[in-house]
Design a protein around this motif. Sequence first.
Motif, short mmCIF file in Angstrom:
data_model
loop_
_atom_site.label_atom_id
_atom_site.label_comp_id
_atom_site.label_asym_id
_atom_site.label_seq_id
_atom_site.Cartn_x
_atom_site.Cartn_y
_atom_site.Cartn_z
N SER A 1 35.37 14.68 -10.15
CA SER A 1 36.65 14.08 -9.75
C SER A 1 37.82 14.70 -10.53
O SER A 1 37.62 15.36 -11.56
N GLU B 1 42.15 1.28 -16.94
CA GLU B 1 40.94 1.74 -16.24
C GLU B 1 40.10 2.54 -17.22
O GLU B 1 40.51 3.60 -17.69
N ASP C 1 32.05 14.58 -13.33
CA ASP C 1 31.50 14.11 -12.04
C ASP C 1 32.20 14.74 -10.85
O ASP C 1 32.01 14.35 -9.71
N VAL D 1 44.65 5.32 -17.67
CA VAL D 1 43.22 5.66 -17.49
C VAL D 1 42.70 6.20 -18.81
O VAL D 1 43.24 7.17 -19.36
N ARG E 1 36.94 4.69 -17.99
CA ARG E 1 35.89 5.48 -17.34
C ARG E 1 34.99 6.01 -18.44
O ARG E 1 35.37 6.91 -19.17
N ARG F 1 31.97 1.54 -25.08
CA ARG F 1 33.43 1.39 -25.09
C ARG F 1 33.94 1.74 -26.50
O ARG F 1 33.14 1.82 -27.44
N LEU G 1 36.98 16.04 -14.29
CA LEU G 1 35.90 15.30 -14.94
C LEU G 1 34.55 15.90 -14.57
O LEU G 1 34.43 16.58 -13.54
N ILE H 1 39.45 7.79 -20.61
CA ILE H 1 38.19 8.44 -20.21
C ILE H 1 37.39 8.82 -21.46
O ILE H 1 37.90 9.49 -22.36
N VAL I 1 31.62 9.86 -18.93
CA VAL I 1 32.00 11.03 -18.11
C VAL I 1 32.99 11.91 -18.89
O VAL I 1 34.13 11.51 -19.12
#
Length: 411
Positions: A99, A76, A97, A33, A78, A41, A95, A35, A81
């Motif tokens: 999560s 993944e 948000d 992941v 993300r 990107r 995070l 982030i 965030v």
Amino acid sequence: MSPSSAYVIAGAGLAGAKAAETLREEGFDGPVVLIGDEAERPSERPPLSKDYLLGKAEREAIYVHPASWYADNGVELRLGVPVTGIDPAAHEVRLADGSRIGYAKLLLATGSSPRRLRVPGADADGVLYLRRVADSDQIKAAFQAASRVAVIGAGWIGLETAAAARAAGVEVTILETAELPLLRVLGTEAAQVFASLHREHGVDLRFGVQVSEITGSAGRAGGVRMADGSHVEADAVVVGVGITPNSQLAEAAGLETGNGVVVDARLRSSDPDIYAAGDVARAYHPALGRHIRVEHWANALNQPQAAARAMLGQDVAYDRVPYFYTDQYDLGMEYAGYVEPGGYDQVVFRGDVERREFVAFWLSGGRVLAGMNVNIWDVSDTIQALVRSGRTADPDRLADPSVLLDELAGD
Ligand SMILES: Cc1cc2nc3c(=O)[nH]c(=O)nc-3n(C[C@H](O)[C@H](O)[C@H](O)COP(=O)(O)OP(=O)(O)OC[C@H]3O[C@@H](n4cnc5c(N)ncnc54)[C@H](O)[C@@H]3O)c2cc1C
């Protein structure tokens, strides 16, 4: 709850993207992941003060990977965030948000942020910093609208931005506290080269000045006042006064920090499951025998590859010779090695300094600590070998272009 098997990377810049790539290349097939707090990107920053700012490179050219690469490689991504916290005991990141993501290993690749100017008026419109692609877009637009620009700080960002402004036909004044540009990195002898380069391109260089205020009206910058009372008018002000590592997450989590996240030669922090690489890492360099933090592209490219391998349990030690480059006007330069400010006792030039086609070597006790090739190419690997060898070199032979560098490097 079963422990997570995910490898989580906080910070989706060059270092973060390269770490994700290496995890997959090395055969890791668990969750990865990546982030990032930016909506973009992962991208490379050097073009933002060079070809992209000059309008010579397309936006697509700045990205580390094609957009499809992440899904194609099971990474993944993300974006937009921020990671707001790390809970090392629970092996989780929080995070913005709300999560939480569990990790088996965590890499901090959060980079660095421009140091802000702290004088009255510094928050006016038209005071610009350069780190992200949107900053570069904004500066490019400012150069199109402006006739005069002030650049505060004669470091790499300030000088490259000044060169781009001149290419756009804008009058440029550089304001610098020190007596020469890049003085801490290059020392007096080689710093002169960059001062004369910019002077020859019509830049007004003012050294030994202290900025005391951004002037202007209606919340818009109109100039810069110095502590001695002098004033420079400007339609836009670009600030390049250094960067600070984004190590707040590590600090709050109780990891060892201090001018970055302190990591060992394997890029492992004081927490055995948390690593750091890129601008944010202050890593132990085995050949130098001390911790250094390197704020350059090649480090963000290579160091996370070593970190990813270390995270997979491989026996690695990151000991590359620090390397960076710049392009300004018709000057291209590569520098390899590491010298503390004032940490040398001799500079030897080989070639034609006046014509800006030369190699400079920094020596201490006869040992070559660093070398810089200016408008001479295909020698950086040899210079790196010379620096890595740690051997002493005869200054006369170093200066003599008829002596092959390969010979001096011991090949
Ligand atoms: C304009 C410019 C020109 C440059 N030119 C050169 C050059 O010519 N030669 C050279 O050698 N070097 C150059 N550099 C330096 C080089 O680009 C950097 O060393 C490199 O980008 C560092 O990569 P990084 O991935 O460590 O950090 P970054 O590129 O800063 O990426 C870190 C990412 O993490 C994100 N992040 C931070 N905190 C969080 C958080 N809490 N949660 C989620 N995401 C977070 C950041 O927003 C960023 O997107 C230049 C830099 C700039 C800005």
